[in-house]
Design an enzyme around this catalytic site. Sequence first.
Site, PDB file in Angstrom:
ATOM      1  N   HIS A 130       0.870  -1.188   0.000  1.00  0.00           N
ATOM      2  CA  HIS A 130       0.000   0.000   0.000  1.00  0.00           C
ATOM      3  C   HIS A 130       0.900   1.229   0.000  1.00  0.00           C
ATOM      4  O   HIS A 130       1.664   1.433   0.938  1.00  0.00           O
ATOM      5  CB  HIS A 130      -0.909  -0.006   1.228  1.00  0.00           C
ATOM      6  N   LEU A 131       0.782   2.021  -1.057  1.00  0.00           N
ATOM      7  CA  LEU A 131       1.654   3.198  -1.169  1.00  0.00           C
ATOM      8  C   LEU A 131       0.919   4.493  -0.799  1.00  0.00           C
ATOM      9  O   LEU A 131       1.542   5.559  -0.728  1.00  0.00           O
ATOM     10  CB  LEU A 131       2.239   3.296  -2.579  1.00  0.00           C
ATOM     11  N   ARG A 132      -0.386   4.406  -0.576  1.00  0.00           N
ATOM     12  CA  ARG A 132      -1.201   5.515  -0.026  1.00  0.00           C
ATOM     13  C   ARG A 132      -1.316   6.737  -0.939  1.00  0.00           C
ATOM     14  O   ARG A 132      -1.936   7.719  -0.549  1.00  0.00           O
ATOM     15  CB  ARG A 132      -0.684   5.964   1.344  1.00  0.00           C
ATOM     16  N   ASP A 164       2.168  -6.857   2.306  1.00  0.00           N
ATOM     17  CA  ASP A 164       1.023  -6.105   2.851  1.00  0.00           C
ATOM     18  C   ASP A 164       1.515  -4.888   3.635  1.00  0.00           C
ATOM     19  O   ASP A 164       0.959  -4.541   4.681  1.00  0.00           O
ATOM     20  CB  ASP A 164       0.128  -6.993   3.717  1.00  0.00           C
ATOM     21  N   HIS A 168       0.789   3.828   8.186  1.00  0.00           N
ATOM     22  CA  HIS A 168      -0.264   4.681   8.759  1.00  0.00           C
ATOM     23  C   HIS A 168       0.379   5.821   9.530  1.00  0.00           C
ATOM     24  O   HIS A 168       1.355   5.617  10.259  1.00  0.00           O
ATOM     25  CB  HIS A 168      -1.157   3.899   9.712  1.00  0.00           C
ATOM     26  N   PHE A 179      -6.023  -0.628  10.771  1.00  0.00           N
ATOM     27  CA  PHE A 179      -5.371  -1.920  10.545  1.00  0.00           C
ATOM     28  C   PHE A 179      -4.085  -1.714   9.752  1.00  0.00           C
ATOM     29  O   PHE A 179      -4.053  -0.901   8.824  1.00  0.00           O
ATOM     30  CB  PHE A 179      -6.268  -2.837   9.705  1.00  0.00           C
ATOM     31  N   GLY A 180      -3.056  -2.482  10.051  1.00  0.00           N
ATOM     32  CA  GLY A 180      -1.907  -2.531   9.154  1.00  0.00           C
ATOM     33  C   GLY A 180      -0.584  -2.233   9.819  1.00  0.00           C
ATOM     34  O   GLY A 180      -0.517  -1.552  10.847  1.00  0.00           O
TER      35      GLY A 180
END
Lengths: 422, 317
Positions: A56-58, A300, A304, A318-319
Amino acid sequence: MTELLITGARLIGGDAGDLLIRDGVFVDPASAGSDVERIDADGLIALPGLVDTHCHLREPGREDAETIESGTRAAARGGYTAVLAMANVNPVTDTAEAVEHMKAVAAETASAAVHPVGAVTKGLAGEELAELGLMARAGVRLFSDDGKCVHDSLVMRRALEYVRAFDGVIAQHAQDPRLAGAGACCHEGEISGRLGLGGWPAVAESVIVARDVQLAEMTGSRYHVCHVSTAESIDVIRWAKARGINVTAEVTPHHLLLTTSAVEGYDPTFKVNPPLRPDEHVEALREALADGTIECVGTDHAPHAAHDKDHAFSDAAFGMLGLEASLAVVMDTMVAEGRLDWAGVAERMAYAPARIAGLTDQGRPLEVGEPANLVLVDPERRRTVDRAASLSKSRNNPYHGRDLPDPVRLTLWAGRTTFRDL
Amino acid sequence: MKHLLSAADLSRSEIDSILDLAEEMADVQRRPIKKLPTLRGRTVVNLFFEDSTRTRSSFEIAGKWLSADVINVSAKGSSVSKGESLRDTVQVIDAMGVDGMVIRHSASGAPAQAAGWIRGSVVNAGDGTHEHPTQALLDALSMRRHFRSLRGGFDEDWSGKTVAITGDLTHSRVVRSNVLLLRTLGAKVVLVAPPTLLPSGVTTWPAEVSTDFDAVLGEVDVAMMLRVQRERMSGGYFPTPREYTIGYGLTTDRLAKLRPDAAILHPGPVNRGLEMAADAADAGASRILDQVAAGVAVRMSVLYHVLGGADDKETNA
């Protein structure tokens, strides 16, 4: 003409040897010019650049947590030369235009190849198919609503059928939304019961995997299970493979190393979806990665911002981070345990992920004529992980304070140095 | 004692000390002027992220009778929805120089997390489906009073006592604290519920587990009934309220099967007719109102133990 000569590196399946990189491609070392830049890699292992099926690169949407630039710098630090970027950004990657936008930003800023994953359904809502064909024309091969499960059986059937036209893969975040409902934030078991945390039962994953492999069999399509976390899912995947169903699977580094006990102190750093599982599941995951039931490692990587984690456990995001420590975790859980050799690491972290994602210029052997995607690994060096030292923009690092290998000394992406520590 | 986060944090001697002091505090409750100077100059914030008139009032009265400055902060709704993190919320209040926070939160673990983020003391006033340690203490005080009132008295040996806790165990913070506290005291605990309302891993708890209320009814010294939340009734945990009452309610018939010296407890508020019949709630053996009264005394004692006198505070700092 730029040339780099790496001497004395241990090559997979052979002895120490030299590698010459010219214009982003491996060429015959004997052809090295006199003014070539040299790197002495004595004692280091040369692996193909790692490929992450799941990060996830956001960007776009949450650039305060991560950007394509910062995320791929972290990837390079971890030895990765290609990453598959999940679609749950804002706006969601559910159109060809969104795909092109991400690729355009990556072309300007990335330190690794960025391959956007397309959403399966519009807005990840699980109801209507996204423009899978148009995204495929833009180069997408892997489609996923990751973060959410495609839980409607008919939508899943249609998605699997539809992508067959362009050899696409549906990657599923397997989570029955009723069995693991809104409050589920911890593996359902003794610890969740004692701490009063919402339980996420193991079968909430395996029932979806069981349904999906049957749909994959019916449709003859390619199906990939994201972040497998339970022994029951592995049983189903083994059964499916034995029947010849076209299913692949990935496991995260954190599910290979950490267990449910990490949440005892309610530290939201350890809140992840699917949740950390007890020992017996961790052992099953290691075994399945060793025997190839699970083909690859997907990080994954889920950065955050602190203000999204500084909540009560059940309210926090989550994460956890994964790109920088992934190889280190695989070394401690698989290589040191004798479950994988270095050829196995290359297979699980480079060759197989590239095959699954349909990448043709990644996950290739270190041979003359091949793109120079390479990571030099120090098998001995270790460090105490310090979250402040991360190249990610975020600090939700589950390995902070832990002694882990610190293997990556050099990462080359198409001949370009993206990380160097030697 | 810097914080009170879990009943598991308390040793037998600490429990006895809290209960003994609570009895002294209860005397204050009976005085015409209910005021002690004990916590003068101390500031306690009741930080309630979740509504609870009963518990909040009880802590507020307890603090005021000890002469603490008590401020109620209602932070209803999750801190997420307000855009501020839990950490920010508690650190901002802590920075104002308060001595202690009494925290109620809908999320399990929130008070424990807060305790790691601030300088002041934290008392857990109920966190999600995790714990409610002061409720367990007041239950223990009510039980002890009941046992002492029986003919022959009570020699403080809890090992011969059996407490059955019946109802929605999965979602109950009361049961988790009670099991831990009663284990430390030495009592035998029997947990009774339909299988759908038994917590994951309950068989590893220091308690016996039964799905048959009638089988344990005649053995118990205390029948503690738990409230059934209204939302559970449509949540598929049991078919109908009628079936629940027939299987697990303290009905008039079951009341008659209790031992004559058994006590009836309930953390309140009672769903009359569901988890217990009206005549059970009002029976002579019912200690429900005593529990409410014990709540203030116990919380006075807990605040004293946590915030202490001036000298204690300095040594704790």
